[in-house]
Design a protein around this motif. Structure first.
Motif, short mmCIF file in Angstrom:
data_model
loop_
_atom_site.label_atom_id
_atom_site.label_comp_id
_atom_site.label_asym_id
_atom_site.label_seq_id
_atom_site.Cartn_x
_atom_site.Cartn_y
_atom_site.Cartn_z
N ASN A 1 27.37 -30.29 -68.00
CA ASN A 1 27.92 -31.40 -67.20
C ASN A 1 27.12 -31.61 -65.92
N VAL A 2 26.70 -30.49 -65.30
CA VAL A 2 25.89 -30.61 -64.08
C VAL A 2 24.60 -31.35 -64.41
N MET A 3 23.94 -30.93 -65.49
CA MET A 3 22.66 -31.56 -65.85
C MET A 3 22.88 -33.03 -66.23
N HIS A 4 24.01 -33.30 -66.87
CA HIS A 4 24.32 -34.69 -67.26
C HIS A 4 24.48 -35.57 -66.01
N GLU A 5 25.13 -35.02 -64.98
CA GLU A 5 25.30 -35.81 -63.74
C GLU A 5 23.95 -36.17 -63.16
N ILE A 6 23.02 -35.21 -63.21
CA ILE A 6 21.68 -35.47 -62.66
C ILE A 6 20.97 -36.50 -63.54
N LEU B 1 14.40 -24.46 -66.13
CA LEU B 1 13.65 -25.50 -66.84
C LEU B 1 14.62 -26.59 -67.31
N GLU B 2 15.83 -26.19 -67.66
CA GLU B 2 16.81 -27.19 -68.10
C GLU B 2 17.17 -28.14 -66.95
N LEU B 3 17.20 -27.60 -65.73
CA LEU B 3 17.42 -28.45 -64.55
C LEU B 3 16.26 -29.43 -64.40
N ALA B 4 15.04 -28.92 -64.56
CA ALA B 4 13.86 -29.80 -64.44
C ALA B 4 13.85 -30.85 -65.55
N LEU B 5 14.35 -30.47 -66.73
CA LEU B 5 14.38 -31.41 -67.86
C LEU B 5 15.42 -32.51 -67.65
N ALA B 6 16.41 -32.25 -66.81
CA ALA B 6 17.42 -33.28 -66.52
C ALA B 6 16.87 -34.34 -65.57
N CYS B 7 15.73 -34.03 -64.93
CA CYS B 7 15.09 -35.02 -64.04
C CYS B 7 14.22 -35.96 -64.87
N ASP B 8 13.85 -37.09 -64.27
CA ASP B 8 13.07 -38.09 -65.02
C ASP B 8 11.61 -37.65 -65.18
N VAL B 9 11.08 -37.01 -64.14
CA VAL B 9 9.66 -36.71 -64.09
C VAL B 9 9.50 -35.32 -63.48
N ARG B 10 8.48 -34.58 -63.94
CA ARG B 10 8.22 -33.25 -63.43
C ARG B 10 6.81 -33.17 -62.85
#
Ligand code: CO8
Length: 263
Positions: A93-98, A118-127
């Protein structure tokens, strides 16, 4: 102002229309314990509500770690199917909010981005990663599988073959390899600075169009090509009804810079 919010394990700064969220738990390489996840949600919700924010950068500060995963001490106390499932859903849910934020989000990765990191970074648009960055999903080395969206987001981003290699070996991928496989978009000695540059390139564009692009990609990936094309046409229609579309095309034809109002 976002800068006035106080957290134990992260900081939130605002520079003009750019918010920078820094995970700050260096004693554990920024591992995501329960408290940090709760703070992350609070911070993301505050950023979402701040009308003046046009983009968000998430970083770990420094060059040792972005986030070295979920907190393994806390993880080790998980017991049984129900507790494990709930913990996974909570993090998802946290990653979905992001991932659902309507403006661009960029992960600036200075060092380790492992597991939940890495899952947090994957929830972002760009790395954006430093040449020293190390990325991986090592959950199988702990007898687990990724639980914050990694099995799904990594496979969609780099394809199931490369994702399965990473998840089945649990190996760490260096920055160059991550760039080659499309896991990161940019390499930079100073990933935070580069992330700011990329954010500026994005936020000079029409904000409603940015949010509609994100929505089209996110919703489209959940279904068939035909469903995705329907979604694209619907959202294109919404973009075509904005004042910013009139302004963007008028500015082009008049050979002047567009001034977008987000309307
Ligand atoms: N959790 C808790 N503490 C951590 C973590 C972590 N993930 N990573 C590092 N630390 C701590 C270390 O224990 C150490 O603490 P102390 O100084 O008190 O001993 C401190 O951070 C520094 O770490 P190291 O001494 O290990 O630093 P090194 O430079 O030697 O090694 C590594 C760096 C390679 C990154 C190493 O720390 C490591 O392998 N960390 C664990 C990486 C990992 O396996 N991450 C995945 C965790 S599992 C996960 O993320 C699952 C997500 C989905 C969960 C869904 C349900 C909840």
């Amino acid at each position: 102002m976002l800068d006035e919010l106080e957290f134990n394990n992260l900081t939130l700064d605002q520079h003009g229309d750019l918010a920078v969220l820094t995970i700050n738990r260096p004693q554990a390489l920024n591992a995501l314990n329960g408290e940090t996840l709760i703070e992350l949600v609070e911070a993301v919700e505050a950023v979402a509500e701040a009308a003046e924010v046009a983009a968000l950068i998430i970083t770990g500060g420094g060059d040792k770690a972005f986030v070295a995963g979920a907190d393994i001490g806390e993880l080790s106390r998980l017991d049984g199917v129900y507790a494990g499932r709930e913990a996974s859903l909570g993090g998802q849910n946290v990653m979905h909010e992001i991932a659902s934020l309507p403006f661009p989000t960029i992960a600036a990765i200075g060092g380790y981005a492992l597991g939940g990191g890495l899952e947090l970074a994957l929830a972002c648009d760009v790395r954006v990663a430093s040449p020293k960055a190390r990325l991986g999903l090592p959950e199988v080395t702990l007898g687990l599988i990724p639980g914050y969206g990694g099995t799904q987001r990594l496979s969609r981003l780099i394809g199931p073959g490369r994702a399965l290699d990473m998840m089945l070996t649990g190996r760490q991928v260096g920055a160059e390899e991550a760039l080659q496989m499309g896991l990161v978009n940019y390499l930079a000695e100073n990933p935070l600075e580069k992330a700011r540059e990329v954010a500026q390139l994005m936020t000079r564009n029409a904000p409603i169009a940015l949010s509609l692009v994100k929505e089209a990609v996110r919703r489209g990936l959940a279904g068939s090509l035909e469903e995705g094309l329907e979604i694209e046409a619907d959202l294109f229609g919404m973009a075509a009804a904005t004042a910013d579309f009139k302004e963007g095309t008028a500015a082009f034809l008049a050979k002047r810079k567009a001034s977008f109002q987000g309307e």
